[in-house]
Design an enzyme around this catalytic site. Structure first.
Site, PDB file in Angstrom:
ATOM      1  CB  ILE A  48     -21.191  32.478 -92.200  1.00 39.23           C
ATOM      2  CG1 ILE A  48     -21.329  30.990 -91.926  1.00 39.23           C
ATOM      3  CG2 ILE A  48     -22.536  33.104 -92.452  1.00 39.23           C
ATOM      4  CD1 ILE A  48     -22.191  30.691 -90.702  1.00 39.23           C
ATOM      5  CE1 TYR A 203     -27.604  22.173 -91.482  1.00 45.84           C
ATOM      6  CE2 TYR A 203     -29.475  23.014 -90.248  1.00 45.84           C
ATOM      7  CZ  TYR A 203     -28.222  23.195 -90.781  1.00 45.84           C
ATOM      8  OH  TYR A 203     -27.577  24.401 -90.598  1.00 45.84           O
ATOM      9  CE  LYS A 207     -25.298  21.834 -87.959  1.00 49.69           C
ATOM     10  NZ  LYS A 207     -24.087  22.646 -88.218  1.00 49.69           N
TER      11      LYS A 207
END
Length: 317
Positions: A48, A203, A207
């Site tokens: 992305i 992870y 975040k």
């Protein structure tokens, strides 16, 4: 046989409906041209990040691909220039897992580029292991490297207002936790455990750090003309799985290819936060599917956000 074909056709139809009407989400509707503006996109040689850089280049921006792998990034520069018709696409080497590299990148950028209008903190990894500075890899790359990068470039962003900082988080921040005392003692957000559990938990925690960082950054930058946003891009099929073990990829890849968004769909909320006119009052907010969304309870904790900022300053000093 006809019954089997009917069921199969129904299953395919349902799959397409879910994919294109539910999972794909909303799209960035901004048609703004940003010729004359400069954007940095981290981790933009693939996934992305590359899709984001391509869209910004098509809109006329000067785009800096801030990436670790020189060969992949140079190939991405070639692709983006060819597809966008914009030759103002450059590569500058950046390894977010090395604070020395972050400082070197920032120094080079500030010496060679007079503007910075958009900083897209896109790069992210999932995996176990440690950075060159001894931090847990997810915490070190996903949060700490971007924390230092943003702070080193803040003055330039303030000179080019209105400017924006966009940080790619994830829905998984809701299952994250931040223990600042653990960060100071272990340089990580999780205790040692199996590689699989470590990868998932670290992870999620990193975040959450992205959400808290954006919240605190907005509080500190109020009234400066620099606004900031965090976001969930959707469940996107990208190369982040490369950091996982082969047996983990074996189970996840089929699901990812069937149900995850492609990179073009996955960059839409990033583009919305970077380009949409009128969202300045929402600085510090978290977006999903091009709309502001409520974050998990820890992501709304201003005291925790401030404490994480102070610990991050100590760890990068």
């Amino acid at each position: 046989m006809s019954v089997v074909l009917t069921v199969l056709a129904g299953a395919i139809t349902l799959y397409l409906i879910v994919i294109y009407n539910v999972l794909k989400g909303r799209r960035c509707t901004s048609s703004v041209n940003i010729k004359g503006k400069t954007a940095i996109v981290t981790g933009s040689n693939t996934g992305i990040g590359k899709a984001t850089a391509l869209d910004l280049a098509r809109r006329g921006a000067r785009v800096i691909l801030a990436c670790r792998h020189k060969e992949k990034a140079e190939a991405a520069v070639y692709d983006i220039r060819r597809e966008s018709g914009n030759n103002e696409v450059m590569f500058m080497q950046l390894d977010l897992g090395s604070l020395k590299s972050v400082r070197a990148f920032s120094k080079t950028f500030l010496e060679t580029e007079p503007r910075l209008d958009l900083l897209i903190n896109n790069a992210g990894v999932m995996g176990s292991g440690y950075t060159k500075d001894g931090f847990g890899v997810a915490f070190g790359v996903n949060h700490l490297g971007h924390f230092l990068l943003t702070n080193l470039l803040l003055e330039r962003l303030q000179q080019c207002t209105p400017s924006r900082v966009v940080t790619v988080s994830a829905l998984l921040h809701r299952w994250g936790a931040v223990d600042c005392s653990l960060l100071l003692s272990e340089k990580d957000l999780v205790w040692s455990q199996s590689a699989w559990l470590h990868a998932i938990r670290s992870y999620c925690n990193s975040k959450l750090c992205n959400v808290l960082f954006t919240r605190e950054l907005a509080n500190r930058l109020g009234g400066t003309g620099v606004t900031c946003y965090s976001l969930h891009p959707g469940v996107v099929y990208t190369e982040f799985l490369r950091n996982m073990h082969a047996w983990q990829r074996f189970f996840l890849l089929p699901v990812a290819k069937l149900f995850f968004l492609d990179t073009e769909a996955g960059c839409q909320t990033t583009l919305h936060c970077a380009l949409e006119v009128g969202i300045e009052p929402l600085s510090g907010r978290y977006f999903s599917s091009c709309r502001p969304q409520q974050v998990g309870s820890q992501g709304r904790d201003d005291s925790l956000a401030n404490k994480l900022w102070e610990v991050s300053e100590r760890l990068t000093s």
